[in-house]
Every structure is written in structure tokens, then in C-alpha cells.
Motif scaffolding. Sequence first.
Motif, PDB file in Angstrom:
ATOM      1  N   ALA A 150       0.752  -1.137   0.008  1.00 38.99           N
ATOM      2  CA  ALA A 150       0.112  -0.009  -0.060  1.00 38.99           C
ATOM      3  C   ALA A 150       0.932   1.457  -0.296  1.00 38.99           C
ATOM      4  CB  ALA A 150      -1.005  -0.159   1.179  1.00 38.99           C
ATOM      5  N   GLY A 151       0.441   2.379  -0.416  1.00 38.47           N
ATOM      6  CA  GLY A 151       0.903   3.627  -0.249  1.00 38.47           C
ATOM      7  C   GLY A 151       0.160   4.718   0.215  1.00 38.47           C
ATOM      8  N   ILE A 152       0.368   5.960   0.572  1.00 38.08           N
ATOM      9  CA  ILE A 152      -0.312   6.928   1.441  1.00 38.08           C
ATOM     10  C   ILE A 152      -0.217   8.164   0.467  1.00 38.08           C
ATOM     11  CG2 ILE A 152      -0.827   8.404   3.331  1.00 38.08           C
ATOM     12  CD1 ILE A 152       0.335   6.260   5.015  1.00 38.08           C
ATOM     13  N   SER A 153      -1.206   8.751   0.120  1.00 38.21           N
ATOM     14  CA  SER A 153      -1.236   9.922  -0.800  1.00 38.21           C
ATOM     15  C   SER A 153      -2.065  10.818  -0.175  1.00 38.21           C
ATOM     16  CB  SER A 153      -1.949   9.618  -2.058  1.00 38.21           C
ATOM     17  OG  SER A 153      -1.746  10.874  -2.971  1.00 38.21           O
ATOM     18  N   VAL A 154      -1.431  11.908   0.873  1.00 48.37           N
ATOM     19  CA  VAL A 154      -2.244  13.023   1.713  1.00 48.37           C
ATOM     20  C   VAL A 154      -3.075  14.120   0.736  1.00 48.37           C
ATOM     21  CG1 VAL A 154      -2.168  14.340   3.513  1.00 48.37           C
ATOM     22  CG2 VAL A 154      -0.333  12.778   3.562  1.00 48.37           C
ATOM     23  N   CYS A 155      -4.264  13.974   0.792  1.00 47.23           N
ATOM     24  CA  CYS A 155      -5.371  14.837   0.264  1.00 47.23           C
ATOM     25  C   CYS A 155      -4.855  15.589  -1.054  1.00 47.23           C
ATOM     26  CB  CYS A 155      -5.522  15.869   1.440  1.00 47.23           C
ATOM     27  SG  CYS A 155      -6.982  16.957   1.046  1.00 47.23           S
ATOM     28  N   TYR A 156      -4.347  16.595  -1.331  1.00 49.72           N
ATOM     29  CA  TYR A 156      -4.010  17.390  -2.366  1.00 49.72           C
ATOM     30  C   TYR A 156      -3.008  16.117  -3.357  1.00 49.72           C
ATOM     31  CZ  TYR A 156      -2.438  21.144  -5.594  1.00 49.72           C
ATOM     32  OH  TYR A 156      -1.909  22.166  -6.581  1.00 49.72           O
ATOM     33  N   ASP A 157      -2.111  15.374  -2.788  1.00 48.97           N
ATOM     34  CA  ASP A 157      -1.168  14.489  -3.133  1.00 48.97           C
ATOM     35  C   ASP A 157      -2.089  13.601  -4.292  1.00 48.97           C
ATOM     36  OD1 ASP A 157       0.938  15.826  -2.293  1.00 48.97           O
ATOM     37  OD2 ASP A 157       1.280  14.083  -0.691  1.00 48.97           O
ATOM     38  N   SER A 158      -3.393  13.388  -3.977  1.00 48.92           N
ATOM     39  CA  SER A 158      -3.801  12.413  -4.890  1.00 48.92           C
ATOM     40  C   SER A 158      -4.201  12.934  -6.026  1.00 48.92           C
ATOM     41  CB  SER A 158      -5.172  12.050  -4.107  1.00 48.92           C
ATOM     42  OG  SER A 158      -6.131  12.967  -3.996  1.00 48.92           O
ATOM     43  N   GLU A 159      -4.219  14.114  -6.244  1.00 47.30           N
ATOM     44  CA  GLU A 159      -4.499  14.782  -7.766  1.00 47.30           C
ATOM     45  C   GLU A 159      -3.391  14.933  -8.614  1.00 47.30           C
ATOM     46  OE1 GLU A 159      -6.387  18.832  -7.194  1.00 47.30           O
ATOM     47  OE2 GLU A 159      -6.986  18.179  -4.979  1.00 47.30           O
ATOM     48  N   PHE A 160      -2.157  14.241  -8.027  1.00 50.56           N
ATOM     49  CA  PHE A 160      -0.940  14.217  -8.969  1.00 50.56           C
ATOM     50  C   PHE A 160      -0.817  12.785  -9.257  1.00 50.56           C
ATOM     51  CE2 PHE A 160      -0.801  18.155  -6.622  1.00 50.56           C
ATOM     52  CZ  PHE A 160      -0.095  19.019  -7.601  1.00 50.56           C
ATOM     53  N   PRO A 161      -0.634  12.546 -10.912  1.00 47.74           N
ATOM     54  CA  PRO A 161      -0.684  10.922 -11.006  1.00 47.74           C
ATOM     55  C   PRO A 161       0.694  10.434 -10.804  1.00 47.74           C
ATOM     56  CG  PRO A 161      -0.866  12.469 -12.887  1.00 47.74           C
ATOM     57  CD  PRO A 161      -1.105  13.612 -11.773  1.00 47.74           C
ATOM     58  N   LEU A 162       1.810  11.284 -11.199  1.00 42.93           N
ATOM     59  CA  LEU A 162       3.017  10.641 -11.376  1.00 42.93           C
ATOM     60  C   LEU A 162       3.546   9.973  -9.961  1.00 42.93           C
ATOM     61  CD1 LEU A 162       5.073  12.760 -13.879  1.00 42.93           C
ATOM     62  CD2 LEU A 162       3.563  10.575 -14.205  1.00 42.93           C
ATOM     63  N   PRO A 163       3.528  10.350  -8.935  1.00 42.29           N
ATOM     64  CA  PRO A 163       4.127   9.967  -7.547  1.00 42.29           C
ATOM     65  C   PRO A 163       3.170   8.734  -7.225  1.00 42.29           C
ATOM     66  CG  PRO A 163       3.756  12.352  -7.231  1.00 42.29           C
ATOM     67  CD  PRO A 163       3.103  11.937  -8.631  1.00 42.29           C
ATOM     68  N   VAL A 164       1.871   8.904  -7.477  1.00 42.91           N
ATOM     69  CA  VAL A 164       0.981   7.494  -7.327  1.00 42.91           C
ATOM     70  C   VAL A 164       1.637   6.525  -8.431  1.00 42.91           C
ATOM     71  CG1 VAL A 164      -1.435   6.555  -6.943  1.00 42.91           C
ATOM     72  CG2 VAL A 164      -0.784   8.835  -6.294  1.00 42.91           C
ATOM     73  N   ARG A 165       1.613   6.858  -9.563  1.00 36.17           N
ATOM     74  CA  ARG A 165       2.256   5.812 -10.439  1.00 36.17           C
ATOM     75  C   ARG A 165       3.575   5.294  -9.930  1.00 36.17           C
ATOM     76  NH1 ARG A 165       0.261   2.225 -14.115  1.00 36.17           N
ATOM     77  NH2 ARG A 165       1.991   1.318 -15.379  1.00 36.17           N
ATOM     78  N   ALA A 166       4.191   6.007  -9.424  1.00 36.59           N
ATOM     79  CA  ALA A 166       5.653   5.418  -8.638  1.00 36.59           C
ATOM     80  C   ALA A 166       5.257   4.524  -7.776  1.00 36.59           C
ATOM     81  CB  ALA A 166       6.530   6.586  -8.227  1.00 36.59           C
ATOM     82  N   GLN A 167       4.403   4.691  -6.815  1.00 40.84           N
ATOM     83  CA  GLN A 167       3.916   3.581  -5.881  1.00 40.84           C
ATOM     84  C   GLN A 167       3.396   2.677  -6.406  1.00 40.84           C
ATOM     85  OE1 GLN A 167       1.589   6.932  -3.871  1.00 40.84           O
ATOM     86  NE2 GLN A 167       2.799   6.596  -1.816  1.00 40.84           N
ATOM     87  N   ARG A 168       2.523   2.609  -7.277  1.00 38.85           N
ATOM     88  CA  ARG A 168       1.909   1.489  -8.034  1.00 38.85           C
ATOM     89  C   ARG A 168       3.026   0.690  -8.555  1.00 38.85           C
ATOM     90  NH1 ARG A 168       0.881  -2.393 -12.084  1.00 38.85           N
ATOM     91  NH2 ARG A 168      -1.270  -2.753 -12.006  1.00 38.85           N
ATOM     92  N   GLU A 169       3.949   1.221  -9.130  1.00 38.38           N
ATOM     93  CA  GLU A 169       5.169   0.532  -9.779  1.00 38.38           C
ATOM     94  C   GLU A 169       6.128  -0.157  -8.888  1.00 38.38           C
ATOM     95  OE1 GLU A 169       6.989   3.257 -12.501  1.00 38.38           O
ATOM     96  OE2 GLU A 169       5.545   2.852 -14.176  1.00 38.38           O
ATOM     97  N   ALA A 170       6.033   0.270  -7.661  1.00 35.89           N
ATOM     98  CA  ALA A 170       6.911  -0.268  -6.413  1.00 35.89           C
ATOM     99  C   ALA A 170       5.757  -1.441  -5.655  1.00 35.89           C
ATOM    100  CB  ALA A 170       7.046   0.821  -5.621  1.00 35.89           C
ATOM    101  N   GLY A 171       4.697  -1.717  -6.491  1.00 33.04           N
ATOM    102  CA  GLY A 171       3.909  -2.724  -6.020  1.00 33.04           C
ATOM    103  C   GLY A 171       2.604  -2.313  -5.268  1.00 33.04           C
ATOM    104  N   ALA A 172       2.396  -1.145  -4.980  1.00 32.26           N
ATOM    105  CA  ALA A 172       1.253  -0.828  -4.352  1.00 32.26           C
ATOM    106  C   ALA A 172      -0.136  -1.114  -5.195  1.00 32.26           C
ATOM    107  CB  ALA A 172       1.253   0.714  -3.937  1.00 32.26           C
ATOM    108  N   ARG A 173      -1.173  -1.866  -4.529  1.00 34.33           N
ATOM    109  CA  ARG A 173      -2.575  -2.035  -4.978  1.00 34.33           C
ATOM    110  C   ARG A 173      -3.499  -1.283  -4.163  1.00 34.33           C
ATOM    111  NH1 ARG A 173       0.695  -2.823  -8.126  1.00 34.33           N
ATOM    112  NH2 ARG A 173       1.170  -4.712  -9.506  1.00 34.33           N
TER     113      ARG A 173
END
Length: 293
Positions: A150-173
Amino acid sequence: MKLAVAKYSVGKPADFGEFAARQRLILEEARRAGAELAVLPEYLALELAATFAPEISRDLSASLAALQPLQPAWLTLYADLARELRMTLQAGTFLTEVAPQRYRNRAWWFAPDGTRGYQDKLQLTGFERAAGIIEGGDDLKVFDLNGVRAGISVCYDSEFPLPVRAQREAGARLLLVPSCTDTAAGATRVRVGCMARALENRMFVAQAVTTGTAGWSPALDTNTGEATIYAPMDHGFPEGGILAMARGEQLWAIADLDFEALEKHRAQAQVAVDRDWDGQKMPALQRARYANP
């Protein structure tokens, strides 16, 4: 995995003991409902500023300075609750001093076995920038949660696709999104961000929110939004992308997350943005061409 996200009505505790008692009460409720993981909202620890004199609670800088001595007790509270309730807890955020009068919006998680960690908020909102004492984080993390990453994306961070994509590529589901928004527009922005991250990464997204008013706090003054658990809008999941949502006075939105189904339906996906992600990286697509004759 059964997950619960909070629609947390901001209160005005008289002291730390009253705050702690409420946390125990609501988390016990989630545990009785079968939740193995509970997510609380951004800025939750700021509720403790209500225990200070008005001249402190109404001043963000003074509030954050006064909160710092309470952080050890706050960390112990959630670590103890995670152990006693046999739950993993994402305890919202605590604005933590990292240098004199410099704070990071830090989202902690606690596991039943005593493991704990945090993700700092990366991007600052206009309010946070204007405060002049809050800074963004510079490290992106994922963690293991009952066999799921899992990963955490604090509020405004959820509006930015690239860091979340990096978490996904690190295995986050699974993406945990503690949030706090004061307008309907802000709530919509975070909701749309959460839905987009679920779609493009084929992951579950769990958003906790604050609700109600707290005129004594410049950060928690007005709160809006609905606690929601999102899924990809594809085979095996709701067409609208919503697994559960807190309605009205409901405190918890609760859903079972089927990670096997998440992977099983990937091969038959109607739209596979996660699989086709690299298609947008073609050199010819990195810059738009002015096409008028």
C-alpha cells in the motif's frame, strides 16, 4: 481485506484523555464491523489544539508549536490501539516539526505487530503555502499491509498522477488518502483525483474525510466531503467506481477489498490504463505540434 474509512466529525476535546477515549471508541466500532484496516482523516491531530487557550488554538503557528510535546503520547495511543484491536491504523496526519518553526504534514500508519511508518505530504495547498511554516516532503514510500502493498497520498497529493504511479510500480495495489477539504469544490477535486488514480493504476483507493465546523481552528474551520472507497470502473467492480461511501451521519464507510479479483480481471479489462501507461511516453507525444496550416 475489510477496510474502513472515516467521515470524522471534528470535535472539541477538553484534554488529551478525552481525545484518546474518542479514538478508542470509534476504532472499536470499526473493529466490531470486521475492519482489519482503518483510515482517519488529514489534520486529525489538530483537533488537540482545542485543548489550548483560544489565543493559541486560533493561531496556526502557535498551535503547531504547542502540539509538538503531545506527539509522543499521540504515537503511543495509536500504536497501543493497533496492537490491542489487532488492526492496522492510518491515523490521519500530525504536523511534525522537522526544523525550528518548519513542519511537515506527516501521515502515520501503525500495525498490530508494532511496526509503524509514515508518508509526508508532498504537495502543498495554497493554505499551507500561505502559512509559511509548512514544507512538502521529499520521499515517496510504500509499505506491506497483511500481504498487500500500500501507499499513502495525503489529500492534495492524490491529484498528482506521477507519484501515485511510482507507488503502483513499487507494488502498491491500495492507496490510502487521508483528506481535509473546506469547500465543495475542494472535496470534488480530491474525489475526482481518487477516482482517476483508481482507474489508471488498477488499484483500490480509500479516502477518509473531516466533516463539521471548528471555528476555533484556522485549519479545521469548515469541513466537507464523503468518506469513500474506490475501485477501478471495470469488470468485477461497480460501474461507478464506488465500493462504499459514508452517508449522512454515518461514521464509517466499510468494504471488502478483493485483491485476487483485481488481478484476475486485469487480462479481460475493458480499459487497461495501467497496462497501456507507457504508450503515452512515446517521444512523439512528449511535445504537442502546432498543426494549423
